[in-house]
Scaffold this active site. Structure first.
Site, PDB file in Angstrom:
ATOM      1  N   TYR A 156       0.368   0.819 -31.493  1.00  0.00           N
ATOM      2  CA  TYR A 156       1.247   1.173 -30.127  1.00  0.00           C
ATOM      3  C   TYR A 156       0.634   2.403 -29.505  1.00  0.00           C
ATOM      4  O   TYR A 156       0.684   2.229 -28.387  1.00  0.00           O
ATOM      5  CB  TYR A 156       2.542   1.924 -31.086  1.00  0.00           C
ATOM      6  CG  TYR A 156       3.139   2.851 -30.309  1.00  0.00           C
ATOM      7  CD1 TYR A 156       4.120   2.562 -29.188  1.00  0.00           C
ATOM      8  CD2 TYR A 156       3.316   4.288 -30.499  1.00  0.00           C
ATOM      9  CE1 TYR A 156       4.672   3.407 -28.510  1.00  0.00           C
ATOM     10  CE2 TYR A 156       3.988   5.226 -29.732  1.00  0.00           C
ATOM     11  CZ  TYR A 156       4.581   4.782 -28.383  1.00  0.00           C
ATOM     12  OH  TYR A 156       5.271   5.552 -27.723  1.00  0.00           O
TER      13      TYR A 156
ATOM     14  N   SER B 226       6.653  14.430 -22.720  1.00  0.00           N
ATOM     15  CA  SER B 226       7.566  13.221 -22.495  1.00  0.00           C
ATOM     16  C   SER B 226       9.124  13.293 -22.458  1.00  0.00           C
ATOM     17  O   SER B 226       9.595  13.960 -23.292  1.00  0.00           O
ATOM     18  CB  SER B 226       6.960  12.128 -23.338  1.00  0.00           C
ATOM     19  OG  SER B 226       7.322  10.861 -23.277  1.00  0.00           O
TER      20      SER B 226
ATOM     21  N   GLN C  14       8.132  15.538 -18.133  1.00  0.00           N
ATOM     22  CA  GLN C  14       7.929  14.070 -17.492  1.00  0.00           C
ATOM     23  C   GLN C  14       9.219  13.479 -17.612  1.00  0.00           C
ATOM     24  O   GLN C  14       9.846  13.414 -18.487  1.00  0.00           O
ATOM     25  CB  GLN C  14       6.832  13.421 -18.354  1.00  0.00           C
ATOM     26  CG  GLN C  14       6.700  11.855 -17.888  1.00  0.00           C
ATOM     27  CD  GLN C  14       7.441  11.047 -18.693  1.00  0.00           C
ATOM     28  OE1 GLN C  14       7.790  11.234 -19.922  1.00  0.00           O
ATOM     29  NE2 GLN C  14       7.794  10.024 -18.094  1.00  0.00           N
TER      30      GLN C  14
ATOM     31  N   HIS D  24      -0.835   4.289 -16.314  1.00  0.00           N
ATOM     32  CA  HIS D  24      -0.246   4.483 -17.574  1.00  0.00           C
ATOM     33  C   HIS D  24      -1.068   4.001 -18.564  1.00  0.00           C
ATOM     34  O   HIS D  24      -0.624   3.334 -19.665  1.00  0.00           O
ATOM     35  CB  HIS D  24       1.271   3.489 -17.424  1.00  0.00           C
ATOM     36  CG  HIS D  24       2.230   4.170 -18.136  1.00  0.00           C
ATOM     37  ND1 HIS D  24       3.353   4.850 -17.516  1.00  0.00           N
ATOM     38  CD2 HIS D  24       2.515   4.160 -19.410  1.00  0.00           C
ATOM     39  CE1 HIS D  24       4.104   5.250 -18.505  1.00  0.00           C
ATOM     40  NE2 HIS D  24       3.531   4.743 -19.745  1.00  0.00           N
TER      41      HIS D  24
ATOM     42  N   ASP E  82      -4.976  10.315 -14.303  1.00  0.00           N
ATOM     43  CA  ASP E  82      -5.263   9.997 -15.831  1.00  0.00           C
ATOM     44  C   ASP E  82      -5.468   8.454 -15.750  1.00  0.00           C
ATOM     45  O   ASP E  82      -5.489   7.774 -14.625  1.00  0.00           O
ATOM     46  CB  ASP E  82      -3.917  10.300 -16.598  1.00  0.00           C
ATOM     47  CG  ASP E  82      -2.859   9.615 -16.218  1.00  0.00           C
ATOM     48  OD1 ASP E  82      -2.830   8.113 -16.654  1.00  0.00           O
ATOM     49  OD2 ASP E  82      -1.849   9.962 -15.566  1.00  0.00           O
TER      50      ASP E  82
ATOM     51  N   GLY F   4      -5.242  11.659 -22.555  1.00  0.00           N
ATOM     52  CA  GLY F   4      -3.920  10.872 -23.373  1.00  0.00           C
ATOM     53  C   GLY F   4      -4.060  10.817 -24.592  1.00  0.00           C
ATOM     54  O   GLY F   4      -4.412  11.457 -25.371  1.00  0.00           O
TER      55      GLY F   4
END
Length: 370
Positions: A27, A109, A130, A269, A300, A323
């Site tokens: 994940y 998040s 976010q 992403h 990012d 991240g």
């Protein structure tokens, strides 16, 4: 082992892969499709070079910079990541404490596993919220109002998820949110007892910002209704700084600037959405040229080292965000592992700055020295 064994981001990833259940590791680590987007981004970063310079007095170096007028001890912060507590209990709060210590932004998040109020408090105000637009937007704007009430001054609207990307590694494991445990997951957890004992005994991680009456969140729900009108409504409603994250197109960047957005975050992403998207680092210079030298531009995606971060600054970014490698460091060595990797990234950038003859992050853009 653990924190003391982390000498690079790849060390953290390798240790995390051993310790996390396969489902959780995939994940965090996985991407869209066959993951060609990850390889494309890595290849683009690897192809970039830095220009070594000699005989410059670079004895007085600093990694400090400013972002939205605020001092930050590093030119990089913490990207918003969902369900961080899957990497270890309390991971969200570890990241918040790191942000507080270095005065850098913590991206909180929408699907964090700790409530937004607790995170901005732990980060001592160094937190940006976010936001995903979801469904008809009614729940989305409730979160906006809640973030305002909690004291957030910067909002990040993520726009590159009109539909959740198809990530085969997640699908093979039956990964879902809200988190569910079936026979396959039970076996996976049983084979990783260290993680299971420390994590599941504390209660399975949940999307904490949605534990309120009458408001549920479906990760797979379409976000396709968001348009420029949605952005205009959000701009009118949000009095603070507004960042739009997930931009890879020059025309979109120019339109966002004209729409009153305070900053753009160039991002794919982490290649988790569109496998065939361009490497973000390759479009960063084009977007910088289009929006001008003075417009705030963040970056990012794919960053794995201090030298990677320096390359992104050279390509036109003002500020950067790391991240998933931070989650790997937590999985590998807890809070000590997180701080160890942060030190590694800082040391890598500092040494690289010395090699190219610059003394501060602002001297890097476009390959310029100071």
């Amino acid at each position: 082992m653990g924190a003391s064994a982390i000498h690079s981001a790849e060390d953290a990833r390798r240790l995390a892969r051993r310790r996390l259940p396969w489902m959780v590791f995939d994940y965090i680590d996985g991407a869209a499709g066959s993951e060609a987007g990850v390889r494309r981004t890595r290849a683009a970063l690897d192809a970039m070079t830095l220009r070594p310079r000699i005989l410059r007095d670079i004895s007085n170096r600093s990694l400090a910079t400013r972002v939205f007028g605020q001092a930050a001890d590093r030119p990089f912060g913490i990207a918003p990541m969902g369900m961080c507590n899957l990497s270890a209990p309390g991971a969200d709060l570890m990241l918040a404490r790191l942000a507080a210590q270095y005065g850098v932004p913590l991206g909180v998040s929408t699907v964090a596993s700790t409530p937004m109020e607790a995170l901005i408090e732990e980060a001592r105000g160094h937190a940006w919220f976010q936001l995903y637009f979801s469904g008809d937007g009614s729940g989305t704007f409730k979160l906006v109002d809640r973030a305002k009430a909690a004291g957030y001054q910067t909002l990040i609207l993520t726009v590159d998820v009109p539909e959740v990307g198809r990530r085969p590694r997640e699908l093979r494991h039956g990964f879902r949110m809200p988190f569910r445990i079936g026979p396959r997951q039970f076996l996976d957890f049983a084979l990783h007892p260290r993680w299971s004992i420390s994590t599941l005994l504390k209660g399975k991680p949940q999307m904490a910002n949605f534990l309120m009456e009458g408001f549920a969140f479906d990760r797979t729900e379409s976000r396709a209704k968001a348009d420029w009108g949605t952005l205009a409504r959000l701009r009118d409603r949000w009095p603070g700084k507004l960042v739009v994250k997930g931009v890879l197109d020059v025309e979109d960047a120019v339109s966002l600037k004209a729409s009153g957005v305070d900053a753009i975050q160039v991002s794919s992403h982490g290649a988790r959405q569109l496998e065939s998207a361009p490497a973000p680092i390759s479009v960063l210079p084009q977007i910088r040229a289009a929006v001008g030298d003075d417009y705030p531009l963040f970056y990012d995606s794919g960053l794995r080292s201090g030298e990677d971060a320096l390359k992104a600054l050279m390509a036109g970014a003002d500020f950067l965000f790391f991240g998933r490698i931070l989650q790997f460091a937590i999985a590998a060595g807890g809070e000590a592992g997180l701080h160890r990797l942060w030190e590694v990234l800082s040391e890598e950038m500092d040494i690289a700055m010395a090699q190219i003859g610059v003394t501060a992050p602002r001297g890097v853009r476009g390959g310029r020295g100071e």
